[in-house]
Enzyme design. Structure first.
Site, PDB file in Angstrom:
ATOM      1  N   CYS A  48       0.851  -1.190   0.000  1.00 55.09           N
ATOM      2  CA  CYS A  48       0.000   0.000   0.000  1.00 55.09           C
ATOM      3  C   CYS A  48       0.886   1.239   0.000  1.00 55.09           C
ATOM      4  O   CYS A  48       1.781   1.373   0.838  1.00 55.09           O
ATOM      5  CB  CYS A  48      -0.896  -0.012   1.236  1.00 55.09           C
ATOM      6  SG  CYS A  48      -1.916   1.465   1.415  1.00 55.09           S
ATOM      7  N   CYS A  51       0.399   3.211   3.507  1.00 53.70           N
ATOM      8  CA  CYS A  51       0.859   2.720   4.819  1.00 53.70           C
ATOM      9  C   CYS A  51       1.939   1.653   4.759  1.00 53.70           C
ATOM     10  O   CYS A  51       2.490   1.277   5.794  1.00 53.70           O
ATOM     11  CB  CYS A  51      -0.325   2.210   5.642  1.00 53.70           C
ATOM     12  SG  CYS A  51      -0.977   0.608   5.096  1.00 53.70           S
ATOM     13  N   CYS A  97      -7.275  -1.246   1.504  1.00 56.08           N
ATOM     14  CA  CYS A  97      -6.217  -1.742   2.372  1.00 56.08           C
ATOM     15  C   CYS A  97      -6.827  -1.974   3.756  1.00 56.08           C
ATOM     16  O   CYS A  97      -7.431  -1.062   4.324  1.00 56.08           O
ATOM     17  CB  CYS A  97      -5.074  -0.727   2.450  1.00 56.08           C
ATOM     18  SG  CYS A  97      -3.794  -1.165   3.653  1.00 56.08           S
ATOM     19  N   CYS A 100      -5.096   0.524   6.570  1.00 62.06           N
ATOM     20  CA  CYS A 100      -5.333   1.970   6.649  1.00 62.06           C
ATOM     21  C   CYS A 100      -6.638   2.427   6.000  1.00 62.06           C
ATOM     22  O   CYS A 100      -6.991   3.597   6.087  1.00 62.06           O
ATOM     23  CB  CYS A 100      -4.155   2.750   6.072  1.00 62.06           C
ATOM     24  SG  CYS A 100      -3.990   2.638   4.275  1.00 62.06           S
ATOM     25  N   CYS A 122      -8.526  -5.475  -9.794  1.00 60.55           N
ATOM     26  CA  CYS A 122      -8.157  -4.394 -10.697  1.00 60.55           C
ATOM     27  C   CYS A 122      -7.728  -3.216  -9.814  1.00 60.55           C
ATOM     28  O   CYS A 122      -8.561  -2.546  -9.211  1.00 60.55           O
ATOM     29  CB  CYS A 122      -9.373  -4.051 -11.554  1.00 60.55           C
ATOM     30  SG  CYS A 122      -9.078  -2.785 -12.773  1.00 60.55           S
TER      31      CYS A 122
END
Length: 134
Positions: A48, A51, A97, A100, A122
């Site tokens: 991510c 984070c 995510c 976060c 995607c």
């Protein structure tokens, strides 16, 4: 929802570029075929961008020719959360995510890709950061 990484909107705006903020925190979408990881075949881990949580691995990335990086499975089922998305006049499944709450993209099923899960995550390139395998 409460996340392990919990920041104010002002903190996110300070830490992310305007483009990153628009996608990660406001559920925007980058234009197709413009993201840095769309055609990348480098081995490694995709984390991510907001984070640093590990989200996807290169061995589950595949060519879907849809304009965004596609994966058939997250690195860990707990790495992402899936949320019903009824925006834009359709029903989709948003991928965020789990650490976060940042928007990553959407997941689709039953499109006929020859993947083990019959799923296509995607994901916006701008939501990811690739750590190449050493």
């Amino acid at each position: 929802m409460s996340y392990e990484v919990n920041k104010t909107d002002e903190q996110w705006r300070t830490e992310l570029s305007p483009e990153e903020y628009a996608v990660l925190r406001k559920a925007g979408t980058e234009r197709p075929f413009t993201g840095e990881y769309t055609d990348v075949t480098t081995e490694g881990v995709y984390a991510c961008r907001a984070c640093g949580a590990e989200l996807f691995r290169s061995d589950t990335k595949f060519e879907s020719h849809c304009g965004w990086p596609s994966f058939y499975d997250p690195a860990d089922t707990d790495a992402v959360e899936l949320i019903e998305d009824r925006s834009m006049g359709m029903v989709r499944v948003e991928v965020r995510c789990a650490r976060c709450g940042s928007h990553l993209g959407h997941v689709f099923e039953g499109e006929g890709y020859g993947t083990p899960t019959d799923q296509r995550y995607c994901i916006n390139s701008i939501s990811l950061k690739l750590a190449p395998k050493e």
